[in-house]
Design a protein around this motif. Structure first.
Motif, PDB file in Angstrom:
ATOM      1  N   PHE A  72       0.858  -1.194   0.000  1.00  0.00           N
ATOM      2  CA  PHE A  72       0.000   0.000   0.000  1.00  0.00           C
ATOM      3  C   PHE A  72       0.894   1.244   0.000  1.00  0.00           C
ATOM      4  CE2 PHE A  72      -2.321  -3.402   2.169  1.00  0.00           C
ATOM      5  CZ  PHE A  72      -3.511  -3.429   1.459  1.00  0.00           C
ATOM      6  N   PRO A  73       1.633   1.461  -1.088  1.00  0.00           N
ATOM      7  CA  PRO A  73       2.622   2.546  -1.120  1.00  0.00           C
ATOM      8  C   PRO A  73       1.990   3.919  -0.940  1.00  0.00           C
ATOM      9  CG  PRO A  73       2.255   1.639  -3.326  1.00  0.00           C
ATOM     10  CD  PRO A  73       1.576   0.725  -2.364  1.00  0.00           C
ATOM     11  N   HIS A 109      -3.524   0.377   9.509  1.00  0.00           N
ATOM     12  CA  HIS A 109      -4.769  -0.378   9.699  1.00  0.00           C
ATOM     13  C   HIS A 109      -4.525  -1.868   9.470  1.00  0.00           C
ATOM     14  CE1 HIS A 109      -9.174  -0.944   9.636  1.00  0.00           C
ATOM     15  NE2 HIS A 109      -8.926  -1.839   8.682  1.00  0.00           N
ATOM     16  N   MET A 110      -3.809  -2.181   8.393  1.00  0.00           N
ATOM     17  CA  MET A 110      -3.558  -3.585   8.075  1.00  0.00           C
ATOM     18  C   MET A 110      -2.582  -4.215   9.058  1.00  0.00           C
ATOM     19  SD  MET A 110      -5.538  -4.449   5.703  1.00  0.00           S
ATOM     20  CE  MET A 110      -6.640  -3.662   4.515  1.00  0.00           C
ATOM     21  N   ALA A 140     -11.301  -6.946  -0.489  1.00  0.00           N
ATOM     22  CA  ALA A 140     -10.165  -7.106  -1.408  1.00  0.00           C
ATOM     23  C   ALA A 140      -8.882  -6.534  -0.823  1.00  0.00           C
ATOM     24  CB  ALA A 140     -10.477  -6.436  -2.750  1.00  0.00           C
ATOM     25  N   ASP A 141      -8.973  -5.440  -0.063  1.00  0.00           N
ATOM     26  CA  ASP A 141      -7.782  -4.856   0.547  1.00  0.00           C
ATOM     27  C   ASP A 141      -7.205  -5.775   1.623  1.00  0.00           C
ATOM     28  OD1 ASP A 141      -7.797  -2.581  -1.032  1.00  0.00           O
ATOM     29  OD2 ASP A 141      -9.020  -1.425   0.398  1.00  0.00           O
ATOM     30  N   GLY A 184      -0.454 -10.782  -0.246  1.00  0.00           N
ATOM     31  CA  GLY A 184       0.596 -10.080  -0.976  1.00  0.00           C
ATOM     32  C   GLY A 184       1.996 -10.278  -0.430  1.00  0.00           C
ATOM     33  N   TRP A 185       2.102 -10.440   0.893  1.00  0.00           N
ATOM     34  CA  TRP A 185       3.426 -10.587   1.504  1.00  0.00           C
ATOM     35  C   TRP A 185       4.157 -11.837   1.030  1.00  0.00           C
ATOM     36  CZ3 TRP A 185       4.834 -14.665   4.817  1.00  0.00           C
ATOM     37  CH2 TRP A 185       3.788 -15.529   5.167  1.00  0.00           C
ATOM     38  N   ILE A 186       3.410 -12.817   0.578  1.00  0.00           N
ATOM     39  CA  ILE A 186       4.010 -14.091   0.188  1.00  0.00           C
ATOM     40  C   ILE A 186       5.037 -13.896  -0.915  1.00  0.00           C
ATOM     41  CG2 ILE A 186       3.511 -16.355  -0.808  1.00  0.00           C
ATOM     42  CD1 ILE A 186       0.749 -16.209   0.549  1.00  0.00           C
TER      43      ILE A 186
END
Length: 215
Positions: free
Chosen positions: A43-44, A52-53, A89-90, A97-99
């Motif tokens: 989330f650049p 939040h995440m 979706a977020d 995504g980290w994978i």
């Protein structure tokens, strides 16, 4: 059973004659796990979303469920959207995504190869979600190869460190004598759990420790 020795406090270099098996954690021992860095890439420029995440995903109530293998990312994303607001979706982007952002920690792999050359049996013992683990085995196959003789990954067994059962499962499955084994982890409570079971421990808490120790 007597408590094991914490090798990083007791010895300057590896006492090879005391061990037959060396057990490695994965996260921040062999593969980097850095949620803050991951979220900056996922989330650049959106610091509010990153925080939040971090709070709801990586430090939230469901992350331990992934390690224990009792919840999927899709289910968690649905629940988080309903409970904490925002888009499903977020959350899924943060969860999955980290994978693809993981990178190897070469110091850890150097230590593993040195142990292998010394004739020691090598094992994995890690709290890890299934989707992440299966992808890393493919992504880093050139690192893993046939280096390890086995291992326990929490999501498949539904038990996690530092619970006594996971150390017992590892030793029982592979015939490891705890007093002849050392466990390497970056989280002290997990090292202490292994030591209470009778294994020796090594708490990896600063860069360069394994390079200096495994000579």
């Amino acid at each position: 059973m007597n408590e094991g020795t914490r090798f990083d406090l007791a010895y300057e270099t590896m006492p090879w004659h005391k061990v037959d098996a060396v057990v490695f954690d994965i996260g921040n021992i062999l593969i980097k796990f850095a949620p803050d860095d991951f979220l900056q890439q996922l989330f650049p420029g959106d610091e509010a979303m990153q925080q939040h995440m971090l709070r709801h995903v990586y430090k939230g109530p469901y992350w331990p469920c992934f390690d224990r293998g009792t919840m999927t990312y899709a289910e968690a994303a649905r629940r988080l959207a309903a409970e904490a607001g925002g888009k499903e979706a977020d959350y899924l982007h943060a969860l999955e995504g980290w994978i693809e952002l993981k990178t190897p920690i070469e110091e850890g792999w150097r230590a593993a190869r040195r142990c292998k050359r010394a004739g020691k049996k090598l094992y994995l013992l890690s709290n890890y979600p299934q989707q992440g683990y299966e992808r890393l085995r493919v992504k880093f196959e050139d690192h893993f190869g046939d280096l390890f003789d086995g291992g326990i990954i929490s999501c498949y067994e539904h038990v996690v460190k530092p619970e006594r059962e996971i150390y017992a499962l590892l030793c029982g499955r592979y015939g490891i004598d705890p007093v002849r084994a050392v466990f390497i982890d970056d989280t002290l409570i997990n090292v202490e759990g292994a030591m209470k079971f009778g294994m020796h421990g090594f708490h990896m808490h600063e860069s360069g420790m394994m390079d200096r120790f495994f000579l």
